[in-house]
Every structure is written in C-alpha cells, then in structure tokens.
Motif scaffolding. Structure first.
Motif, PDB file in Angstrom:
ATOM      1  N   TYR A 155       4.356  33.270   2.366  1.00 47.38           N
ATOM      2  CA  TYR A 155       4.123  31.907   2.539  1.00 47.38           C
ATOM      3  C   TYR A 155       5.203  31.106   3.203  1.00 47.38           C
ATOM      4  CZ  TYR A 155       0.469  32.495  -1.170  1.00 47.38           C
ATOM      5  OH  TYR A 155      -0.715  32.629  -1.799  1.00 47.38           O
ATOM      6  N   ILE A 156       6.313  31.506   3.455  1.00 46.47           N
ATOM      7  CA  ILE A 156       7.356  30.708   4.095  1.00 46.47           C
ATOM      8  C   ILE A 156       6.944  30.958   5.484  1.00 46.47           C
ATOM      9  CG2 ILE A 156       9.731  30.633   4.852  1.00 46.47           C
ATOM     10  CD1 ILE A 156      10.484  31.531   2.059  1.00 46.47           C
ATOM     11  N   PRO A 157       6.687  31.982   6.106  1.00 46.30           N
ATOM     12  CA  PRO A 157       6.331  31.842   7.750  1.00 46.30           C
ATOM     13  C   PRO A 157       5.107  31.082   7.950  1.00 46.30           C
ATOM     14  CG  PRO A 157       6.964  33.846   7.259  1.00 46.30           C
ATOM     15  CD  PRO A 157       6.942  33.398   5.933  1.00 46.30           C
ATOM     16  N   THR A 158       4.114  31.345   7.028  1.00 45.26           N
ATOM     17  CA  THR A 158       2.694  30.526   7.098  1.00 45.26           C
ATOM     18  C   THR A 158       2.842  29.060   6.944  1.00 45.26           C
ATOM     19  OG1 THR A 158       1.572  32.599   6.200  1.00 45.26           O
ATOM     20  CG2 THR A 158       0.335  30.638   6.339  1.00 45.26           C
ATOM     21  N   PHE A 159       3.723  28.669   5.970  1.00 46.22           N
ATOM     22  CA  PHE A 159       3.915  27.080   5.855  1.00 46.22           C
ATOM     23  C   PHE A 159       4.529  26.646   7.080  1.00 46.22           C
ATOM     24  CE2 PHE A 159       6.707  23.704   4.841  1.00 46.22           C
ATOM     25  CZ  PHE A 159       5.893  22.882   3.948  1.00 46.22           C
ATOM     26  N   LEU A 160       5.409  27.199   7.668  1.00 50.25           N
ATOM     27  CA  LEU A 160       6.280  26.774   8.863  1.00 50.25           C
ATOM     28  C   LEU A 160       5.247  26.926   9.984  1.00 50.25           C
ATOM     29  CD1 LEU A 160       9.742  28.086   8.353  1.00 50.25           C
ATOM     30  CD2 LEU A 160       8.950  25.696   8.060  1.00 50.25           C
ATOM     31  N   ARG A 161       4.376  27.782  10.163  1.00 51.86           N
ATOM     32  CA  ARG A 161       3.495  27.954  11.457  1.00 51.86           C
ATOM     33  C   ARG A 161       2.240  26.578  11.202  1.00 51.86           C
ATOM     34  NH1 ARG A 161       1.138  33.867  11.835  1.00 51.86           N
ATOM     35  NH2 ARG A 161      -0.335  32.748  13.027  1.00 51.86           N
ATOM     36  N   LEU A 221      -4.236  27.438   8.686  1.00 55.08           N
ATOM     37  CA  LEU A 221      -3.615  28.155   7.804  1.00 55.08           C
ATOM     38  C   LEU A 221      -3.334  27.516   6.407  1.00 55.08           C
ATOM     39  CD1 LEU A 221      -0.738  29.753  10.063  1.00 55.08           C
ATOM     40  CD2 LEU A 221      -3.065  30.870   9.398  1.00 55.08           C
ATOM     41  N   ARG A 222      -3.758  26.301   6.520  1.00 57.71           N
ATOM     42  CA  ARG A 222      -3.497  25.450   5.198  1.00 57.71           C
ATOM     43  C   ARG A 222      -4.340  25.954   4.189  1.00 57.71           C
ATOM     44  NH1 ARG A 222      -5.898  19.441   6.311  1.00 57.71           N
ATOM     45  NH2 ARG A 222      -7.889  20.249   6.916  1.00 57.71           N
ATOM     46  N   HIS A 223      -5.430  26.568   4.418  1.00 60.74           N
ATOM     47  CA  HIS A 223      -6.191  26.842   3.346  1.00 60.74           C
ATOM     48  C   HIS A 223      -5.561  27.974   2.537  1.00 60.74           C
ATOM     49  CE1 HIS A 223      -7.438  31.070   4.104  1.00 60.74           C
ATOM     50  NE2 HIS A 223      -7.183  31.017   5.420  1.00 60.74           N
ATOM     51  N   PRO A 225       0.887  -1.284   0.082  1.00 59.13           N
ATOM     52  CA  PRO A 225      -0.038  -0.012  -0.093  1.00 59.13           C
ATOM     53  C   PRO A 225       0.987   1.146   0.016  1.00 59.13           C
ATOM     54  CG  PRO A 225      -0.766  -1.729   1.505  1.00 59.13           C
ATOM     55  CD  PRO A 225       0.623  -2.028   1.081  1.00 59.13           C
ATOM     56  N   PRO A 226       0.462   2.334  -0.615  1.00 55.67           N
ATOM     57  CA  PRO A 226       1.239   3.467  -0.478  1.00 55.67           C
ATOM     58  C   PRO A 226       1.478   3.896   0.884  1.00 55.67           C
ATOM     59  CG  PRO A 226      -0.707   3.821  -2.077  1.00 55.67           C
ATOM     60  CD  PRO A 226      -0.814   2.498  -1.138  1.00 55.67           C
ATOM     61  N   LEU A 227       2.893   4.514   0.917  1.00 58.34           N
ATOM     62  CA  LEU A 227       3.335   4.779   2.292  1.00 58.34           C
ATOM     63  C   LEU A 227       2.894   6.063   2.741  1.00 58.34           C
ATOM     64  CD1 LEU A 227       7.072   3.298   2.035  1.00 58.34           C
ATOM     65  CD2 LEU A 227       4.998   2.257   3.268  1.00 58.34           C
ATOM     66  N   PRO A 228       2.788   6.368   4.133  1.00 60.09           N
ATOM     67  CA  PRO A 228       2.391   7.865   4.474  1.00 60.09           C
ATOM     68  C   PRO A 228       3.345   8.797   3.916  1.00 60.09           C
ATOM     69  CG  PRO A 228       2.221   6.244   6.251  1.00 60.09           C
ATOM     70  CD  PRO A 228       2.841   5.480   5.134  1.00 60.09           C
ATOM     71  N   SER A 229       3.065  10.072   3.624  1.00 59.11           N
ATOM     72  CA  SER A 229       4.229  10.857   3.317  1.00 59.11           C
ATOM     73  C   SER A 229       3.652  12.377   3.560  1.00 59.11           C
ATOM     74  CB  SER A 229       4.280  10.770   1.869  1.00 59.11           C
ATOM     75  OG  SER A 229       2.823  11.271   1.022  1.00 59.11           O
ATOM     76  N   PRO A 230       4.414  13.097   3.806  1.00 60.42           N
ATOM     77  CA  PRO A 230       3.903  14.461   4.434  1.00 60.42           C
ATOM     78  C   PRO A 230       3.575  15.589   3.124  1.00 60.42           C
ATOM     79  CG  PRO A 230       6.490  14.552   3.914  1.00 60.42           C
ATOM     80  CD  PRO A 230       5.875  13.193   3.647  1.00 60.42           C
ATOM     81  N   ASP A 231       3.069  16.724   3.363  1.00 59.67           N
ATOM     82  CA  ASP A 231       2.614  17.720   2.612  1.00 59.67           C
ATOM     83  C   ASP A 231       4.034  18.223   1.925  1.00 59.67           C
ATOM     84  OD1 ASP A 231      -0.144  18.292   3.546  1.00 59.67           O
ATOM     85  OD2 ASP A 231       0.751  18.495   5.321  1.00 59.67           O
TER      86      ASP A 231
END
Length: 581
Positions: A302-308, A317-319, A261-267
């Motif tokens: 986008y960089i600070p928002t991604f890290l938060r 914030l992912r929206h 099965p496909p392995l878990p992966s991050p965003d």
C-alpha cells in the motif's frame, strides 16, 4: 513492483521523468510544470542499498547542512536506497538516466533501520527504489521531536546538495516516518522543509504517535494539506489508536465553515490492520510469523502504490484503495499479496470479531478514505456530524439532533430509538481524548427492525438535491462493543427518497466487532461506499433527492454502539455516467 501477482512492465507503468523535459546539467527547475510532475514509461529498476560505504553518512556533521548552522555533529546516520539500472553498459554507477522523487524517512524511538545487518524496512524501501524513488533513511536514536525535525531538514539539504547538480532529483519530496517519526513528518506539513524548487507532495505515517497532537495548532486545514497515508495496527502496544487521531487532524473538516464553499483538499487514506503490533512494520528484526508477515505484506504494497498514485499520477492504481470500500466488496478487492489467506488464518481461527461468516476469508483490514475534493465539487458533504456542544453525549438534556452544514435541514429518529441515547461527541473512546472528528453515536445493539435516522435534505415545499453529477454515496462507520455487547456483525440499510418516490434499499452487513487495540471500548471508523446506481429504482428521481435514511434491517441483541460520520456524495471520475439508468 508486483501488482496482484503480475510483474509490471514499462508498457503499463508510469514513472520518474527521464530528463527529456528539463535541463539535466544543473538544478531542477519545476516552475513551469503543473502537478503531478510529468512522467514517462519505464521498466522497473532494481533496488540498490548504499550500505557498503558508498553514500552512508555514519555521523551527520554541520558541513552536511551548512544553512542550519549546527554547532556540533549529530549522532545519526543517513542510509540511501535508490533505483539501480542492471544494464552492464551503464557507466554511471548503476544510476538510471532521469530524475527521481526523494523520500526522507524517520525511524521510531527504540527502533533502527538496520539491526544485525538486517534492513528492517527493506520490504518498503526496496519496493520504492524499484519504483524510481530515492529513499534517505535517518538512523539516529534521537527521541526529541524538535531534534528529529532538525535532522530531517539536514537530510533534505544534504540530499539536495548531493544530487541536484547531477539532476538525480526531480522536485517531488515525500516525508515518511514510523511512530514519533510519523508525527514529526505530519507536523512538517504547515512549514515544509523543502529546498529550491522542491514541493512537498505527500506524507506517509506508520503507526504514528499523537502524544504531541493534543494542541489544536497541529490540525491541518484542507487548503494546506497534502496527500496523506496512515498505516496502523489494531494491537499496537505503543500508540494504541493514535494513527486515527493523526488521520483526522490532516485536512480537518470539523467544524465546517458555513460561510464559504468547502475548500479543495487532497486524498487521505488510513489502512487499519488487525493484529499487528508497533514494531511488526519494521525497526526491529522480528522473526517471521503471521503478525510480521501481514504487516510487511500490507505496508510493502500500500505505501509504494499510494505514492505511485499520488506522485506519478497513476490513477489506475487508486482502485486498490477504493474497491475495498464498496459495501459488497470481497477478497478480490485486494492484491494477491495481501489477500493470501495464510496471513489472516490465525485471526479467523479465533473468530473473536464474529467476522468469518460475513467476510468469508477477506483480509482483516479496513480502510478509511477521504476522497480529494476539487474546485468542481467532486464531493458533496451532507453531514460532518459536527455539533457545537462537545458535551452532547454526556448531557441527556442537551438537544442533539440539530442540522449540520452545508446540507441537512433536519435529522430525525425513526422507530423506537430513544433520543436520550443518541448523541454527538469528539471522543469515541476513553483512550482517544484527542480524537478530532465528531461522530454520531447510536445504541445500535438495542435497535429493532426499522429503527434508525433520517436526514431531510430539503424543507417542505422546496425542491430536493440534484445528485446526477455524483456516482457514490459514502459514510464512515465504527463500532464500540462493551464487555456485555454482542459480537455478531451489525448491519445497516441505506435508502434515498426523492420527490417522485423511494430508491432501492441497500444493506451493508459487515460492521464487525473491533479488534482489541483499545480494549472493549475501541472503535475505528472505516469508510463504506455505495454506488448510486444500486440505490436507484424505476420511481426514483436522482435530480430531486429529498432524504437519506439509515435504519437497522433486523433486530439486534446487545449493548454495542454504532458510530456514524461523514455522510457525503462523491464523483469518482470526471466523466461520470448518469447515476441512474
């Protein structure tokens, strides 16, 4: 930090741990904490730059990182940007109470953190410091990637020894770099340079180079990957489209392993910005202007928002990364600092992309997003477009329409498309020989109304696929426009068919011509998402889906090519409502 023009407050922002859950007198022990690191609410801090002799290390000596066994000092400097508590009663040199994530940054070749006393990345680092991150910027002038890696390990060791005893640091490490610095940080994922209980939590690459990434060993398997953000400009004069290569090599999914099965992966996310060059992001003191202004507005948000989102677990914030992907999304999908029309007016004035009429002032940036996949099956891949023969596009005799795992019983052409002109390949342009993902290439410029492709999801007499646990259909799209190709925007029509009847068709008409990063042959694959609710109809059965069709809703006139990749269904939220009313 400001979100959509409104300053955030402690009432709706989560941040670094305030020390209540850990021993604040010694080394941080994260062994008992799950990811993400626990957070409490906080007011935004002020940023503070340690460039006045406080914590600036003008020359990195062996004593700064004794475990590395350096023989000679490194001609490099460390600069620190940190959160600051403006309370006059603060008796700890402005340090707020608490423990904070560490961000280590590597500068580009030919660039510098400070030019004539100007902090060239202040638009990013000050935002991060105000959001509770400690940033250590490395200023070295070193061009060797291996020496950069040594310096990075030294910076992490120095920071760990500097702040672990006072419990300034929590256990979260973020690696970030620009150009070759971005590549160096990407290459650390397989062997993170962590200290003690530190965990590598994310990597951020700004216009990263991929000249060292042609080796397959640089590909990172989904199970080994970390959350990844790439920010790249379409007119990058140094690295052209290399950020795309790096993006594809993180959590790489080609070829799929059909045995497990496909392995878990991050965003992972890529922000592709029109008309931004290599040093507009930082590294040089460039004068203000549309190019620099939009680069710094985009990266500063986008960089600070991604890290938060990734480090503090601020899921709300992912929206900002998913809303722009929606097939009918407009300018309101972007924060006000990025949606400011003056940032994009010079490009629209040229109208070289044929985009103004369909985008109507929307910021000229596109996002590629691969949503995290968990053990519960939050993503169902239909076709990664991987095919065993890489030469399919160069060999008209090669059968090209064969299925891809884990689903896709059959792929067939609709209408008058010629199978000799439809193919799969890894190289999306002559200038991207190390592009690591397969894509389907279709002569869309010559397509007529109804021409397209159909993915059959089940065999004759077999039940269809139950999609009731998912809420979106997504795919990646790109466009190659030759010198004689039309500049008019392309459109596709997506439709699902079930055992009971067809769903409602949805049209996406914003496949605009690429900007001129790669010349006439360049392509960037952006992600498009369609809510399943929009694909439903009274006769459609979401529990018995038999096929996916992607067709041209109108006749086109030109020789441009459409690239299609990563057909999948996703569940955006754990508590997904019924996909069809």
């Amino acid at each position: 930090m400001t979100i959509d023009g409104t300053a955030t407050t402690g009432a709706d922002v989560t941040g670094p741990d305030t020390g209540t859950a850990t021993d604040t007198t010694g080394d941080v022990d994260c062994s008992e904490y799950p990811l993400p690191f626990p957070s409490l609410g906080f007011d935004d801090f002020e940023p503070h730059r340690e460039d006045d002799g406080g914590l600036v290390i003008p020359q990195v000596a062996p004593a700064h990182c004794p475990s590395l066994g350096l023989d000679d000092p490194l001609s490099a400097a460390f600069y620190v940007y940190r959160p600051f508590d403006p309370d006059p009663m603060n008796m700890d040199d402005g340090w707020p109470a608490g423990q904070f994530p560490l961000v280590v940054f590597a500068e580009p070749n030919g660039g510098s953190l400070i030019v004539d006393e100007v902090h060239t990345y202040a638009h990013i680092f000050d935002e991060l410091a105000a959001d509770g991150f400690i940033v250590v910027g490395m200023n070295s002038g070193i061009s060797s990637a291996s020496s950069r890696q040594t310096l990075t390990r030294c910076a992490i060791e120095w920071a760990y020894e500097q702040w672990s005893e006072s419990s300034r640091l929590n256990c979260d490490l973020v690696l970030m770099g620009h150009s070759v610095g971005g590549y160096v940080m990407h290459d650390f994922v397989a062997d993170p340079p962590t200290r003690g209980d530190q965990r590598l939590r994310a990597v951020v690459a700004i216009a990263p180079t991929s000249i060292f990434a042609t080796d397959p060993s640089t590909e990172v398997a989904p199970s080994d990957a970390v959350p990844y953000l790439v920010v790249h400009g379409s007119t990058d004069e140094d690295n052209m489209g290399d950020g795309t290569t790096n993006y594809d090599r993180m959590a790489v999914e080609d070829p799929p392993d059909v045995a497990v099965p496909p392995l878990p992966s991050p965003d992972k996310v890529m922000v592709w910005v029109y008309r931004v060059g290599h040093y507009a992001w930082g590294g040089q003191d460039l004068p203000p202007g549309p190019e620099v202004d939009r680069a710094r507005a985009v990266s500063g948000f986008y960089i600070p928002t991604f890290l938060r989102w990734q480090i503090y677990g601020e899921m709300e914030l992912r929206h900002w990364f998913f809303d722009p992907l929606t097939y009918d999304g407009g300018a309101t999908s972007f924060p006000s600092s990025v949606a400011d029309f003056t940032l994009w007016a010079d490009i629209y004035a040229d109208d070289a992309t044929g985009a103004y009429d369909v985008l109507g002032g929307r910021p000229l940036l596109q996002l590629g997003v691969s949503q995290a996949r968990d053990e519960m099956g939050s993503r169902l891949q239909i076709d990664t477009m991987w095919r065993e023969d890489e030469l399919a596009c160069n060999d008209p005799a090669q059968p090209v329409l064969s299925p891809s795992a884990p689903l896709g019983e059959d792929v067939s052409l609709l209408g008058a498309l010629d199978s000799a002109d439809v193919c799969f390949a890894t190289s999306l342009s002559q200038t991207l020989p190390s592009h690591s993902t397969f894509a389907l290439q279709v002569p869309w410029g010559a397509a007529s109304d109804g021409d397209g492709l159909r993915w059959q999801l089940s065999g004759p007499g077999d039940p269809g696929v139950d999609l009731s646990m998912y809420d979106h259909f997504s795919l990646r799209l790109g466009r190659r426009t030759g010198p004689f190709g039309t500049r008019e925007p392309f459109a596709i029509r997506v439709q699902l068919d079930s055992g009971e009847g067809p769903g409602s068709p949805v049209v996406y008409d914003r496949i605009v011509a690429q900007d001129n990063s790669f010349g006439t042959d360049g392509v960037f694959m952006h992600t498009v998402r369609v809510p399943l609710a929009d694909l439903c109809s009274p006769d459609f059965d979401i529990t018995d889906v038999r096929a996916i069709s992607i067709v041209a809703p109108q006749a086109n006139d030109g020789v441009s090519l459409l690239h299609v990749d990563s057909l999948e269904f996703t569940r955006h939220d754990e508590d997904t409502a019924a996909a069809c009313p």
